[in-house]
Design a protein around this motif. Structure first.
Motif, mmCIF file in Angstrom:
data_model
loop_
_atom_site.group_PDB
_atom_site.id
_atom_site.type_symbol
_atom_site.label_atom_id
_atom_site.label_comp_id
_atom_site.label_asym_id
_atom_site.label_seq_id
_atom_site.Cartn_x
_atom_site.Cartn_y
_atom_site.Cartn_z
ATOM 1 N N LYS A 113 38.632 45.960 51.658
ATOM 2 C CA LYS A 113 39.587 45.882 52.776
ATOM 3 C C LYS A 113 41.021 46.210 52.395
ATOM 4 N N ASP A 114 41.383 46.018 51.117
ATOM 5 C CA ASP A 114 42.765 46.296 50.713
ATOM 6 C C ASP A 114 42.786 46.912 49.312
ATOM 7 N N ILE A 115 43.934 47.402 48.913
ATOM 8 C CA ILE A 115 44.048 48.095 47.621
ATOM 9 C C ILE A 115 43.730 47.181 46.442
ATOM 10 N N PRO A 116 44.294 45.974 46.359
ATOM 11 C CA PRO A 116 43.961 45.125 45.212
ATOM 12 C C PRO A 116 42.466 44.821 45.101
ATOM 13 N N SER A 117 41.804 44.562 46.221
ATOM 14 C CA SER A 117 40.357 44.292 46.197
ATOM 15 C C SER A 117 39.561 45.522 45.769
ATOM 16 N N THR A 118 39.996 46.687 46.188
ATOM 17 C CA THR A 118 39.326 47.935 45.812
ATOM 18 C C THR A 118 39.475 48.182 44.317
ATOM 19 N N ILE A 119 40.670 47.968 43.787
ATOM 20 C CA ILE A 119 40.894 48.118 42.348
ATOM 21 C C ILE A 119 40.025 47.128 41.576
ATOM 22 N N GLN A 120 39.952 45.895 42.052
ATOM 23 C CA GLN A 120 39.138 44.879 41.379
ATOM 24 C C GLN A 120 37.677 45.302 41.317
ATOM 25 N N LEU A 121 37.144 45.827 42.412
ATOM 26 C CA LEU A 121 35.755 46.321 42.414
ATOM 27 C C LEU A 121 35.547 47.423 41.377
ATOM 28 N N ALA A 122 36.484 48.351 41.346
ATOM 29 C CA ALA A 122 36.386 49.473 40.410
ATOM 30 C C ALA A 122 36.404 48.984 38.966
ATOM 31 N N LEU A 123 37.354 48.134 38.645
ATOM 32 C CA LEU A 123 37.458 47.641 37.273
ATOM 33 C C LEU A 123 36.241 46.804 36.893
ATOM 34 N N ASP A 124 35.772 45.987 37.822
ATOM 35 C CA ASP A 124 34.588 45.165 37.547
ATOM 36 C C ASP A 124 33.370 46.022 37.230
ATOM 37 N N SER A 125 33.259 47.186 37.875
ATOM 38 C CA SER A 125 32.102 48.043 37.641
ATOM 39 C C SER A 125 32.065 48.568 36.209
ATOM 40 N N LEU A 126 33.218 48.643 35.550
ATOM 41 C CA LEU A 126 33.277 49.059 34.148
ATOM 42 C C LEU A 126 33.272 47.858 33.212
ATOM 43 N N THR A 127 34.130 46.903 33.493
ATOM 44 C CA THR A 127 34.358 45.828 32.526
ATOM 45 C C THR A 127 33.190 44.855 32.415
ATOM 46 N N PHE A 128 32.386 44.715 33.447
ATOM 47 C CA PHE A 128 31.227 43.828 33.356
ATOM 48 C C PHE A 128 30.322 44.264 32.205
ATOM 49 N N HIS A 129 29.977 45.539 32.190
ATOM 50 C CA HIS A 129 29.078 46.068 31.162
ATOM 51 C C HIS A 129 29.774 46.180 29.809
ATOM 52 N N PHE A 130 31.055 46.511 29.819
ATOM 53 C CA PHE A 130 31.843 46.584 28.588
ATOM 54 C C PHE A 130 31.854 45.213 27.912
ATOM 55 N N GLN A 131 32.184 44.180 28.665
ATOM 56 C CA GLN A 131 32.246 42.821 28.123
ATOM 57 C C GLN A 131 30.881 42.358 27.629
ATOM 58 N N GLU A 132 29.845 42.649 28.402
ATOM 59 C CA GLU A 132 28.501 42.251 28.003
ATOM 60 C C GLU A 132 28.134 42.837 26.638
ATOM 61 N N ALA A 133 28.420 44.116 26.435
ATOM 62 C CA ALA A 133 28.102 44.774 25.167
ATOM 63 C C ALA A 133 28.935 44.193 24.021
ATOM 64 N N VAL A 134 30.223 44.010 24.249
ATOM 65 C CA VAL A 134 31.096 43.452 23.222
ATOM 66 C C VAL A 134 30.660 42.029 22.873
ATOM 67 N N ASP A 135 30.334 41.240 23.882
ATOM 68 C CA ASP A 135 29.882 39.863 23.641
ATOM 69 C C ASP A 135 28.586 39.815 22.834
ATOM 70 N N ARG A 136 27.783 40.858 22.920
ATOM 71 C CA ARG A 136 26.529 40.915 22.147
ATOM 72 C C ARG A 136 26.730 41.532 20.770
ATOM 73 N N GLY A 137 27.999 41.807 20.419
ATOM 74 C CA GLY A 137 28.309 42.266 19.075
ATOM 75 C C GLY A 137 28.455 43.758 18.888
ATOM 76 N N TYR A 138 28.374 44.545 19.962
ATOM 77 C CA TYR A 138 28.541 45.993 19.835
ATOM 78 C C TYR A 138 30.019 46.358 19.771
ATOM 79 N N GLN A 139 30.337 47.338 18.949
ATOM 80 C CA GLN A 139 31.688 47.879 18.883
ATOM 81 C C GLN A 139 31.822 48.950 19.956
ATOM 82 N N PRO A 140 32.902 48.930 20.755
ATOM 83 C CA PRO A 140 33.089 49.981 21.769
ATOM 84 C C PRO A 140 33.141 51.369 21.126
ATOM 85 N N ILE A 141 32.439 52.321 21.753
ATOM 86 C CA ILE A 141 32.449 53.709 21.289
ATOM 87 C C ILE A 141 32.686 54.632 22.479
#
Length: 120
Positions: free
Chosen positions: A75-103
């Protein structure tokens, strides 16, 4: 509160995002520790709210395949940005938390994102 300030706070509150730069149709940023520059394009949805398109999706060792979102809406710009970032950072964080180095190979180019954004 000013929408622009709220939008900036979404980025500031995400520990996995860095090197944020505003541009005419959205933002450029990096995932923490990676060189790949990600472009987030925001467009007005003709039916109300905003859509986002990103230049890259993510595929880490903890996922079955590339994470590709359908054009997302909020509905608004901040919420749209949050959705976009969540779509990347959820999986990024999951991998890092499991011990993978970002590549760099985690970041998968979406060549259609900029083209799709022009339709709206």
């Amino acid at each position: 509160m000013d929408t622009r300030i709220e939008a900036d706070r979404v980025f500031e509150n995400n520990e996995y995002i860095e090197n944020i730069q505003k541009c005419h149709d959205g933002y450029l940023f990096n995932m923490k520790g990676l060189q790949t520059r990600i472009r987030l394009i925001l467009t007005v949805n003709p039916e109300g709210g905003y859509n986002y398109y990103m230049s890259h999706s993510i595929c880490t060792q903890t996922q079955r395949g590339n994470h590709l979102e359908d054009p997302a809406w909020a509905k608004d710009i901040p919420s749209t940005i949050q959705l976009a970032l969540d779509s990347l950072t959820f999986h990024f964080q999951e991998a890092v938390d499991r011990g993978y180095q970002p590549i760099e190979e985690w970041m998968i180019l979406n060549p259609w994102a900029e083209t799709m954004a022009k339709f709206f």
